[in-house]
Design an enzyme around this catalytic site. Structure first.
Site, PDB file in Angstrom:
ATOM      1  CD  GLU A  17      33.366 151.892 -22.886  1.00 17.36           C
ATOM      2  OE1 GLU A  17      32.590 151.857 -21.912  1.00 17.36           O
ATOM      3  OE2 GLU A  17      33.939 150.887 -23.359  1.00 17.36           O
ATOM      4  CG  LEU A  18      41.353 151.943 -26.105  1.00 13.81           C
ATOM      5  CD1 LEU A  18      41.863 153.278 -25.576  1.00 13.81           C
ATOM      6  CD2 LEU A  18      42.218 150.796 -25.597  1.00 13.81           C
ATOM      7  CE  LYS A  19      35.644 150.179 -33.805  1.00 11.53           C
ATOM      8  NZ  LYS A  19      36.710 149.907 -34.786  1.00 11.53           N
ATOM      9  CG  ASP A 608      39.913 135.340 -47.682  1.00 12.64           C
ATOM     10  OD1 ASP A 608      40.580 135.206 -48.712  1.00 12.64           O
ATOM     11  OD2 ASP A 608      39.203 136.334 -47.444  1.00 12.64           O
ATOM     12  CD  GLU A 614      44.727 133.122 -35.702  1.00 10.30           C
ATOM     13  OE1 GLU A 614      43.693 133.132 -35.043  1.00 10.30           O
ATOM     14  OE2 GLU A 614      45.182 134.123 -36.244  1.00 10.30           O
ATOM     15  CG  HIS A 650      44.353 136.882 -48.041  1.00 11.85           C
ATOM     16  ND1 HIS A 650      45.450 137.554 -48.518  1.00 11.85           N
ATOM     17  CD2 HIS A 650      44.034 137.478 -46.862  1.00 11.85           C
ATOM     18  CE1 HIS A 650      45.769 138.517 -47.677  1.00 11.85           C
ATOM     19  NE2 HIS A 650      44.930 138.488 -46.661  1.00 11.85           N
ATOM     20  CD  GLU A 674      47.864 140.757 -44.026  1.00 11.94           C
ATOM     21  OE1 GLU A 674      47.408 141.898 -43.883  1.00 11.94           O
ATOM     22  OE2 GLU A 674      47.810 139.895 -43.154  1.00 11.94           O
ATOM     23  CG  HIS A 703      46.780 146.127 -41.203  1.00 11.97           C
ATOM     24  ND1 HIS A 703      47.225 145.240 -42.147  1.00 11.97           N
ATOM     25  CD2 HIS A 703      45.733 145.531 -40.592  1.00 11.97           C
ATOM     26  CE1 HIS A 703      46.478 144.138 -42.095  1.00 11.97           C
ATOM     27  NE2 HIS A 703      45.581 144.299 -41.167  1.00 11.97           N
TER      28      HIS A 703
END
Length: 761
Positions: A17-19, A608, A614, A650, A674, A703
């Protein structure tokens, strides 16, 4: 009685819902009041889900990112939005994404730099500091949310990012040292705690996740100084750590004058007894609260409650009322509610727990500790049956896959010739200009594309109709690239719902959810697939799409794949074998696809590895083990090709400078990264490291809806050319374009091509 609490709850809503509210607001389809009402209703629902707990977290809700929230809480707002029209919320969205709903045309606001939150796939907006940075507390939003919780009858536990972690996560924009700002920021935190003490708040949770990293003496002293001061607050502080072990920081934590500490007992279980034995008393001479994170907040497998109780019951007996129990970290990193999963395989579903189910597990453990195992016989039996079902399932283990992994040899990971020889051969084959232009792979995913995929998945259209629709979209993407004058083309991947899920759907050993959404940043949500068993590739996954696209052009057409490390790191991974073993299984599957693409005449293949960094352990001392198997997995997937085939990779937003040697060891012919949000600062490493292969530093920040100018992109590439030989540079966007619209993408890419032509001149 064990006290139950939670460090944070997913904020997106069970059905995102927030999106949808955010995106409608940005598109001027709803007023700000409706956005705020949606947010308030979500907070109400989230607290209802947690009403059985002793406290509910307040301040864990965010419109975009909790670190950016902290910047605005502290009044650390970049000067570039200071005098712009609009509200504080408008400025918030300008720093988050370059513009707010009231902005029109090409906004001049540069969005804040974004990078990964520790070793997760969540992104945060990097705080900006200068020597002149001042902190001016603005806690109206937090106080309002506390009032909301109180009115609804909940006991609020505000959740704050700690001042030292906030400084540590930020970046200096001049030659200053951010740690010198500690005294200033502590004034704001002292004032904030005083304000909270007047709002019926007994406890505040302050997160200092940097305590699970290797800290030098200055940062350790900053922690000590901070909590010697804040420990004098009239409010009780629960100092929370998560994501890893404390190691050399454990004695430091034990000595801090706070009322309680939270330890991630999933990752730091071996440190629990040491913590308990060495905790000093608080400022009033009371024994400190020990909060243990006993439910995994980072993965979706059910907790083995019987095994947990066997370890935890003696701890509970020792600590008594001093014991608090919680998930290991915020539940931000898992989906909301398993009960929505109506199509998931029932057996696999029985092995899983989402956020709401994890809280139910926490309540079960608390009830057993408080009332005894006899009070929960059936619940414990059901849990044990699910654990045994997974452990013994024949669907999990594939002996053929295991034998293939055992047969991996070193030569499978090496290219036939060094890069210099390959590069000469490839330049002769592809005949590309200087500063060749390309994109990262995806083009805008329109409503029509999504509708066609949904219709095909639901059986409303047949295979032939679906294929025709996708081929028409591929033709459209190729035509636009011809019009723009790009040098190396892509087919736009309209057939892919997600860069990981698409591959997982075609691999054995994977399962998929309908509503397993988690937030990546802002309104961007991802639905990680679930690795439950050994991985293999039954058939080719992308070859026919790439072959068709190549028939539409005489220019090189890149085959587009997701690498094994990224598929691993962006999935919910099985926890019954080492991650390295699962990654090698994925690498073999991708290797098969690479070789099939090459055999089909696709001679540029991008693999990619957006999530390579991470996966790094949070402690540098543990890096090498991860780097060894991660780089091996990439090379195993990529390096079976001939010298004439050009391998691209990438990487998404990440501070990769500290592992540049490992990235070079990947030996990809071209790497795209990036860099635009950092103004090419990420390329500083090339001042000292002679990167041997080609590189494409991103010049178009995808973005944000802003359209970069030709001049802006030329200047970025000139900065790159000061560090990297011009003959090794490519020109490309920061990332894939699936989240943008054609109205933004076309002019941005047109400017990018003009920038490349100007650079050639």
């Amino acid at each position: 009685m064990a006290t139950l609490h939670n460090l944070g709850f997913p904020r997106i809503g069970t059905k995102r819902e927030l999106k949808f509210a955010l995106e409608k607001f940005w598109q001027k389809k709803i007023p700000v009041e409706q956005l705020q009402n949606t947010a308030q209703e979500l907070r109400k629902k989230h607290w209802q889900h947690q009403q059985a707990l002793s406290f509910v977290p307040v301040g864990d809700f965010s419109f975009y990112d909790q670190v950016l929230d902290t910047s605005f809480l502290l009044g650390n707002v970049p000067d570039r939005v200071e005098n712009l029209e609009g509200t504080n919320l408008d400025n918030y969205f300008r720093i988050a994404r370059g513009r707010s709903a009231i902005d029109t045309g090409c906004s001049c606001v540069h969005a804040g730099e974004m990078t990964k939150w520790f070793d997760t796939n969540y992104h945060y907006i990097v705080p900006e500091f200068t020597a002149d940075t001042e902190f001016n507390l603005d806690c109206k939003t937090l106080l309002k949310q506390i009032s909301e919780a109180n009115i609804l009858g909940h006991k609020a536990k505000p959740v704050l990012l700690g001042p030292v972690s906030y400084l540590w996560l930020g970046k200096e924009k001049d030659q200053s040292n951010k740690i010198d700002l500690l005294d200033k920021i502590l004034i704001a935190y002292t004032e904030l705690l005083a304000q909270l003490a007047t709002r019926n708040v007994d406890w505040v949770q302050i997160d200092e996740p940097i305590l699970v990293t290797e800290l030098d003496n200055d940062w350790q002293q900053a922690i000590t100084k901070t909590y010697q001061l804040l420990g004098n607050s009239p409010i009780k502080i629960l100092l929370a750590t998560y994501f890893g072990q404390l190691k050399e920081n454990l004695p430091l934590l034990c000595e801090l004058p706070v009322a309680g500490v939270h330890l991630d007992a999933i990752n730091a279980k071996d440190e629990v007894s040491t913590l308990i034995d060495n905790l000093t008393t608080d400022k009033n001479g009371n024994e400190k609260i020990v909060s243990l994170g006993i439910i995994n907040g980072r993965n979706i497998w059910k907790t083995d409650i019987i095994a947990l109780l066997s370890w935890l019951e003696p701890v509970a007996e020792q600590l008594g009322k001093r014991l608090w129990l919680a998930p290991s970290c915020s539940l931000l990193h898992v989906p909301v509610d398993l009960n929505n999963e109506e199509k998931l395989d029932p057996e696999i579903r029985s092995w899983l727990a989402y956020a709401i189910q994890k809280l139910a597990e926490l309540e079960l453990v608390g009830k057993v500790l408080n009332d005894g195992r006899a009070s929960c016989v059936q619940a414990l039996a059901d849990n044990a049956a699910a654990i045994e079902s997974r452990r013994s399932s024949l669907r999990v283990h594939n002996q053929t896959v295991k034998k293939r992994v055992e047969a991996i040899s070193d030569d499978m990971s090496n290219r036939q010739s060094p890069f210099a020889e390959r590069n000469t051969l490839q330049k002769g084959i592809f005949n590309l200009p200087k500063f060749p232009t390309t994109t990262i792979g995806s083009f805008p995913q329109t409503t029509e594309i999504r509708q066609a995929r949904r219709q095909y998945k639901n059986g409303d259209i047949d295979q032939a109709s679906y294929q025709k629709l996708m081929q028409e979209e591929i033709q459209h993407c190729v035509d636009i690239q011809h019009q723009l004058g790009l040098d190396v083309l892509v087919h736009g991947v309209p057939e892919r719902n997600d860069m990981v899920e698409y591959f997982g759907e075609q691999l054995d050993g994977y399962a998929f959810s309908q509503f397993g959404w988690v937030q990546s940043y802002g309104s961007r949500c991802v639905k990680p697939p679930i690795i439950f068993g050994d991985i293999s590739r039954p058939q080719a996954m992308t070859v026919e799409w790439s072959k068709f696209a190549q028939t539409l052009t005489n220019k090189p057409m890149k085959g587009m794949l997701t690498g094994p490390v990224t598929i691993l790191n962006w999935s919910f991974v099985r926890d019954d074998q080492p991650r390295s073993t699962t990654c090698l299984q994925l690498a073999l599957a991708i290797r098969d696809e690479v070789l099939d693409l090459e055999a089909a005449g696709i001679n540029i293949i991008q693999i990619d590895e957006a999530a390579l960094r991470e996966g790094l352990p949070l402690r540098r001392a543990q890096w090498q083990e991860y780097i060894d198997w991660a780089i091996q997995s990439f090379k195993l997937s990529a390096n079976g090709v001939s010298d004439k085939t050009q391998i691209h990779t990438h990487m998404c937003y990440s501070e990769f400078n500290d592992m540049i040697a490992a990235i070079a060891d990947m030996d990809a012919d071209v790497i795209t990264i990036e860099t635009s949000r950092s103004d090419m600062e990420l390329l500083d490493v090339f001042d000292e490291f002679n990167y041997p292969n080609d590189i494409g530093p991103g010049v178009y920040d995808i973005h944000t809806p802003n359209i970069p100018t030709v001049e802006y992109m030329v200047n970025l590439m000139k900065k790159a050319a000061k560090r990297i030989p011009a003959e090794n540079l490519w020109v490309n966007p920061d990332c894939g374009l699936k989240t943008r619209g054609w109205a933004e993408v076309k002019p941005a890419l047109e400017n990018m091509v003009k920038a490349a032509i100007q650079l050639r001149g």
